[in-house]
Scaffold this active site. Structure first.
Site, PDB file in Angstrom:
ATOM      1  CD  GLU A  39      -2.719   1.542   0.280  1.00 36.86           C
ATOM      2  OE1 GLU A  39      -3.477   2.221  -0.170  1.00 36.86           O
ATOM      3  OE2 GLU A  39      -2.471   0.143  -0.217  1.00 36.86           O
TER       4      GLU A  39
ATOM      5  CB  VAL B 296      12.761   6.491   2.092  1.00 38.93           C
ATOM      6  CG1 VAL B 296      13.816   7.114   3.029  1.00 38.93           C
ATOM      7  CG2 VAL B 296      12.503   4.702   2.046  1.00 38.93           C
TER       8      VAL B 296
ATOM      9  N   GLY C  40      14.952   1.692   0.997  1.00 39.09           N
ATOM     10  CA  GLY C  40      14.179   1.582   0.505  1.00 39.09           C
ATOM     11  C   GLY C  40      13.783   0.080  -0.878  1.00 39.09           C
TER      12      GLY C  40
ATOM     13  CG  ASN D  90       6.634   9.314  -7.694  1.00 40.78           C
ATOM     14  OD1 ASN D  90       7.848   9.812  -7.942  1.00 40.78           O
ATOM     15  ND2 ASN D  90       6.486   9.197  -6.206  1.00 40.78           N
TER      16      ASN D  90
ATOM     17  CE1 TYR E  87       8.708   1.209  -5.408  1.00 43.29           C
ATOM     18  CE2 TYR E  87       7.373   2.666  -7.016  1.00 43.29           C
ATOM     19  CZ  TYR E  87       7.808   2.502  -5.930  1.00 43.29           C
ATOM     20  OH  TYR E  87       7.500   2.763  -4.627  1.00 43.29           O
TER      21      TYR E  87
END
Length: 157
Positions: free
Chosen positions: A82, A86, A96, A123, A130
């Site tokens: 969810e 950091v 992270g 973002n 990621y």
């Protein structure tokens, strides 16, 4: 750096980090969560969410809040992340990555099919982070949400 399960004493700092995340995501007034509500969800008789924190020198620098989902096709659970956040001053130190690696280990150890999450399309720093870990966006899917009066209207059907 230490990654550990959240404890009840962490609730105030996790709630503050949730507020900080909302500010980062340009929704500073959107958080209605409270410490008692968060504590119930994390540590009540039937917890519905889980959290891990990244701690350095006794100070929480970030957190991952997650819950279980289920893949009907795979026939096993997965982890839905969810929130991952950091503190800005702690970014770049591996917090992270360590939080995500911890969730990946939990998933692998328990035989879960996946770890998944959503990211705002603007973002770019998070998207690059990621993708650097091998995560890929899911094409062909859109997120839908019932909330407010639409939720009430559908519930009354």
């Amino acid at each position: 750096m230490t990654i550990r399960e959240a404890r009840p004493a962490d609730v105030p700092v996790i709630l503050q980090l949730i507020h900080d995340l909302a500010l980062y995501e340009k929704e500073p007034d959107a958080v209605r969560n409270t410490a008692p509500s968060l504590e119930r969800a994390l540590f009540g008789d039937r917890p519905t969410i889980y959290a891990h924190v990244a701690e350095e020198q006794g100070a929480v620098q970030g957190f991952a809040l997650w819950f279980l989902n289920y893949s009907t096709w795979e026939g096993v659970n997965g982890i839905y992340l969810e929130d991952l956040y950091v503190r800005p001053e702690a970014r770049g130190a591996g917090h992270g990555t360590a939080l995500l690696a911890n969730l990946a280990r939990i998933a692998a150890d328990r035989g879960y099919a996946r770890v998944e999450w959503s990211v705002l399309d603007w973002n770019e720093p998070s998207i690059r982070f990621y993708e650097s870990l091998g995560a890929r966006p899911q094409s062909g899917w859109s997120t839908f949400r019932l909330t407010g009066s639409a939720l009430s209207d559908v519930a009354a059907l």
